[in-house]
Enzyme design. Structure first.
Site, PDB file in Angstrom:
ATOM      1  CD  GLU A  63      30.792 -14.131   3.724  1.00  0.00           C
ATOM      2  OE1 GLU A  63      31.122 -15.105   4.107  1.00  0.00           O
ATOM      3  OE2 GLU A  63      29.536 -13.868   3.778  1.00  0.00           O
TER       4      GLU A  63
ATOM      5  CG  ASN B  38      24.148  -2.749   8.936  1.00  0.00           C
ATOM      6  OD1 ASN B  38      24.771  -3.509   8.073  1.00  0.00           O
ATOM      7  ND2 ASN B  38      23.432  -1.849   8.592  1.00  0.00           N
ATOM      8  CD  GLU B  39      22.428  -4.547  14.052  1.00  0.00           C
ATOM      9  OE1 GLU B  39      22.434  -5.511  13.249  1.00  0.00           O
ATOM     10  OE2 GLU B  39      21.395  -3.656  13.772  1.00  0.00           O
TER      11      GLU B  39
ATOM     12  CB  SER C 279      24.102 -17.694  -1.437  1.00  0.00           C
ATOM     13  OG  SER C 279      23.847 -16.761  -0.434  1.00  0.00           O
TER      14      SER C 279
ATOM     15  CD  GLN D 247      30.232 -18.665   3.552  1.00  0.00           C
ATOM     16  OE1 GLN D 247      28.994 -18.018   3.659  1.00  0.00           O
ATOM     17  NE2 GLN D 247      31.182 -17.895   3.963  1.00  0.00           N
TER      18      GLN D 247
ATOM     19  CB  SER E 208      24.107 -19.549   8.469  1.00  0.00           C
ATOM     20  OG  SER E 208      24.890 -18.223   8.262  1.00  0.00           O
TER      21      SER E 208
HETATM   22  C1  LIG Z   1      21.207 -12.657   1.218  1.00  0.00           C
HETATM   23  C2  LIG Z   1      22.079 -13.537   2.063  1.00  0.00           C
HETATM   24  C3  LIG Z   1      22.799 -14.397   2.006  1.00  0.00           C
HETATM   25  C4  LIG Z   1      23.329 -15.284   2.711  1.00  0.00           C
HETATM   26  N1  LIG Z   1      24.026 -16.446   2.299  1.00  0.00           N
HETATM   27  C5  LIG Z   1      24.790 -17.253   3.267  1.00  0.00           C
HETATM   28  C6  LIG Z   1      25.795 -18.495   2.761  1.00  0.00           C
HETATM   29  O1  LIG Z   1      25.596 -18.576   1.527  1.00  0.00           O
HETATM   30  N2  LIG Z   1      26.235 -19.035   3.713  1.00  0.00           N
HETATM   31  C7  LIG Z   1      25.864 -18.734   5.133  1.00  0.00           C
HETATM   32  O2  LIG Z   1      26.527 -19.893   5.618  1.00  0.00           O
HETATM   33  N3  LIG Z   1      25.225 -17.863   5.698  1.00  0.00           N
HETATM   34  C8  LIG Z   1      24.656 -16.919   4.606  1.00  0.00           C
HETATM   35  N4  LIG Z   1      23.736 -15.971   5.113  1.00  0.00           N
HETATM   36  C9  LIG Z   1      23.715 -15.858   6.530  1.00  0.00           C
HETATM   37  C10 LIG Z   1      24.153 -14.657   7.257  1.00  0.00           C
HETATM   38  O3  LIG Z   1      25.533 -14.884   7.290  1.00  0.00           O
HETATM   39  C11 LIG Z   1      23.284 -14.563   8.551  1.00  0.00           C
HETATM   40  O4  LIG Z   1      22.158 -14.144   8.296  1.00  0.00           O
HETATM   41  C12 LIG Z   1      24.004 -13.346   9.415  1.00  0.00           C
HETATM   42  O5  LIG Z   1      25.199 -13.715   9.694  1.00  0.00           O
HETATM   43  C13 LIG Z   1      23.231 -12.997  10.696  1.00  0.00           C
HETATM   44  O6  LIG Z   1      22.713 -14.377  11.322  1.00  0.00           O
HETATM   45  P1  LIG Z   1      21.217 -14.627  11.828  1.00  0.00           P
HETATM   46  O7  LIG Z   1      20.487 -14.417  10.746  1.00  0.00           O
HETATM   47  O8  LIG Z   1      21.555 -15.860  12.492  1.00  0.00           O
HETATM   48  O9  LIG Z   1      20.963 -13.352  12.897  1.00  0.00           O
HETATM   49  P2  LIG Z   1      21.124 -13.365  14.472  1.00  0.00           P
HETATM   50  O10 LIG Z   1      22.598 -13.731  14.623  1.00  0.00           O
HETATM   51  O11 LIG Z   1      20.054 -14.058  14.850  1.00  0.00           O
HETATM   52  O12 LIG Z   1      21.069 -11.813  14.634  1.00  0.00           O
HETATM   53  C14 LIG Z   1      19.413 -11.257  14.718  1.00  0.00           C
HETATM   54  C15 LIG Z   1      19.772  -9.743  15.307  1.00  0.00           C
HETATM   55  O13 LIG Z   1      20.507  -9.448  16.414  1.00  0.00           O
HETATM   56  C16 LIG Z   1      21.822  -8.981  16.357  1.00  0.00           C
HETATM   57  N5  LIG Z   1      22.872  -9.223  16.952  1.00  0.00           N
HETATM   58  C17 LIG Z   1      23.302 -10.541  17.114  1.00  0.00           C
HETATM   59  N6  LIG Z   1      24.399 -10.764  17.859  1.00  0.00           N
HETATM   60  C18 LIG Z   1      24.670  -9.387  18.330  1.00  0.00           C
HETATM   61  C19 LIG Z   1      25.729  -8.861  18.819  1.00  0.00           C
HETATM   62  N7  LIG Z   1      26.738  -9.661  19.416  1.00  0.00           N
HETATM   63  N8  LIG Z   1      25.896  -7.459  18.829  1.00  0.00           N
HETATM   64  C20 LIG Z   1      24.935  -6.765  18.585  1.00  0.00           C
HETATM   65  N9  LIG Z   1      23.784  -7.168  17.696  1.00  0.00           N
HETATM   66  C21 LIG Z   1      23.943  -8.575  17.843  1.00  0.00           C
HETATM   67  C22 LIG Z   1      22.118  -8.993  14.511  1.00  0.00           C
HETATM   68  O14 LIG Z   1      22.817  -7.902  14.191  1.00  0.00           O
HETATM   69  C23 LIG Z   1      20.583  -8.920  14.153  1.00  0.00           C
HETATM   70  O15 LIG Z   1      20.283  -7.835  13.917  1.00  0.00           O
HETATM   71  C24 LIG Z   1      23.181 -15.179   4.018  1.00  0.00           C
HETATM   72  C25 LIG Z   1      22.139 -14.197   4.495  1.00  0.00           C
HETATM   73  C26 LIG Z   1      21.627 -13.400   3.517  1.00  0.00           C
HETATM   74  C27 LIG Z   1      20.640 -12.125   4.070  1.00  0.00           C
END
Ligand SMILES: Cc1cc2nc3c(=O)[nH]c(=O)nc-3n(C[C@H](O)[C@H](O)[C@H](O)COP(=O)(O)OP(=O)(O)OC[C@H]3O[C@@H](n4cnc5c(N)ncnc54)[C@H](O)[C@@H]3O)c2cc1C
Length: 411
Positions: free
Chosen positions: A237, A361-362, A154, A119, A122
């Site tokens: 998902e 979680n947020e 992933s 998928q 991100s």
């Molecule tokens: C083990 C693992 C597997 C994954 N596999 C995939 C995959 O197969 N395909 C894929 O596409 N993605 C994948 N991901 C990505 C995952 O979906 C993203 O990491 C996740 O959605 C968070 O996005 P970010 O890392 O850009 O953090 P950010 O969006 O930059 O967030 C940073 C911090 O800010 C907080 N934040 C952001 N916006 C808000 C808001 N509106 N209100 C309050 N707090 C907020 C977040 O909660 C976080 O604590 C995977 C991630 C992990 C850890």
């Protein structure tokens, strides 16, 4: 003698239990070929795509059989990790949105374990806010050309195909100009680079797309309707992730921690924490059981999936605290070959990912606040603004990343 539906389900359970006992490897290696062989065996035995329609290669059975499968499989460590995204997210989205041609082409090999999917949502500047994505799909003849960067993908290291979101119309507001495509992960222009996490494994990857061609038959859903396709996949998902947490024997369940307490001696504080963990684990099990019953009765979990996902991540945090208290100095040093300690260590190092993967979680709290509790929504300053007017993202090309990494001295 008549056979009631209940008798049939009991037979189903009995046969399945016997099959699992006979076929699940005792000590899975985690190898992709082992997973492919096991997925093929599941298919041959009629346990792959249990609720998927028959014309999509599935078994055409009901949620009751699916529920029985989840309950019986929970006792085993099944070697299916490379197929979690294929079976839990991409496949169900193709069942929901695919054309007849796409269903015929992609679903049977997926169910038989011959092809793996990933998928690609991100990006470096679009995680929680997926709709800020910058990967673009520019029209070219009757198809499109994809250029951009994805991250945390992933299973991309094994994948044959990916479901990718790309921007097809930057003149529309950010949610309105996105399309979901099927992309061949072996196509010219696709580069996959592993990312090592704190467990030492590399479960996810960076993926670069450098002028990758996709055709008109590769659109999944509607052109510029990619946001609705993404919401469909994200719904699948959350359900998949909740199911995973039930199954995984990662050394951080109440039972394994209680065993650790028996071995190392549990002081009154540890006993208190174990009791607290038991209560929270039980509440989550009951919540998930109720969600499953409602699903069997035909109700979609909707936003309540976020409650299970958040509660599961919080439960793991509690388990990590309890494990730390019980293990004491063994947290940083243990005897070679102490499998219990190694599995606790792996559990502790994997836990932060559960607070992030599938929506942080947020973000789950935001969904629960808006959609379940009816609290006021967060202000949205970009509503109605064309994507090209917004300032988002931090994209690089595969070549750019190599130069940048060389400069920083990383591989
Ligand atoms: C083990 C693992 C597997 C994954 N596999 C995939 C995959 O197969 N395909 C894929 O596409 N993605 C994948 N991901 C990505 C995952 O979906 C993203 O990491 C996740 O959605 C968070 O996005 P970010 O890392 O850009 O953090 P950010 O969006 O930059 O967030 C940073 C911090 O800010 C907080 N934040 C952001 N916006 C808000 C808001 N509106 N209100 C309050 N707090 C907020 C977040 O909660 C976080 O604590 C995977 C991630 C992990 C850890």
């Amino acid at each position: 003698m008549t056979t009631t539906a209940e008798d049939r389900l009991q037979d189903y359970r009995r046969t399945l239990r016997g099959w699992l006992g006979e076929h699940v490897p005792a000590n899975p290696t985690g190898d992709v070929e082992e997973a492919k062989a096991f997925q093929a065996a599941l298919y041959d035995a009629g346990y792959s795509g249990i609720t998927w329609p028959k014309d999509s290669g599935g078994q055409g059975l009901g949620q009751a059989e699916q529920q029985i499968f989840a309950e019986e499989a929970a006792a085993f460590e099944m070697p299916v990790r490379p197929f979690l995204i294929s079976m839990g997210m991409c496949g169900p989205t193709i069942v929901d949105l695919g054309t007849d041609e796409q269903k015929r082409r992609y679903l049977p090999p997926l169910l038989r374990g011959e092809e793996i999917w990933c998928q690609l949502f991100s990006e470096p500047g679009a995680g929680s806010d997926v709709a800020s994505l910058q990967c673009k799909a520019v029209p070219d003849g009757d198809g499109w050309v994809l250029t951009g960067q994805k991250v945390w993908t992933s299973n991309a290291q094994w994948a044959d195909y990916g479901a990718i979101l790309a921007r097809t119309d930057p003149d529309r507001p950010k949610h309105g100009g996105i399309t979901m495509f099927v992309v061949d992960m072996r196509a010219p222009g696709v580069t996959v680079r592993p990312l090592v996490d704190m467990t030492g494994g590399a479960p996810f990857n960076e993926v670069y797309l450098d002028a990758v061609r996709v055709g008109p038959g590769d659109v999944l859903g509607e052109v510029n309707g990619g946001w609705s396709a993404a919401v469909t996949m994200l719904g699948h998902e959350r359900v998949t992730i909740s199911g995973l947490r039930q199954k995984r024997s990662n050394g951080l369940t109440f039972d394994s921690l209680a065993e650790l307490g028996r071995r190392h001696g549990a002081d009154p504080v540890a006993r208190d924490r174990l009791a607290d963990l038991y209560a929270h684990q039980r509440v989550l099990e009951l919540f998930n059981a109720r969600m499953r019953q409602e699903t069997v009765a035909g109700a979609a979990p909707g936003s309540r999936g976020s409650v299970g996902k958040l509660a599961g991540a919080m439960l793991l945090r509690r388990a990590v605290d309890t494990a730390g208290h019980l293990a004491g100095a063994n947290m940083v040093a243990w005897e070679d070959g102490d499998a219990g300690a190694e599995s606790v260590e792996l559990g502790i190092n994997s836990t932060p990912a559960s607070n992030i993967a599938g929506g942080t979680n947020e973000i789950q709290r935001g969904i629960i606040g808006d959609r379940i509790l009816g609290l006021p929504r967060e202000p949205q300053v970009d509503r109605g603004v064309a994507f090209r007017e917004l300032k988002v993202g931090t994209q690089t090309s595969a070549a750019g990343a190599t130069a940048e990494q060389a400069e920083k001295g990383v591989s």
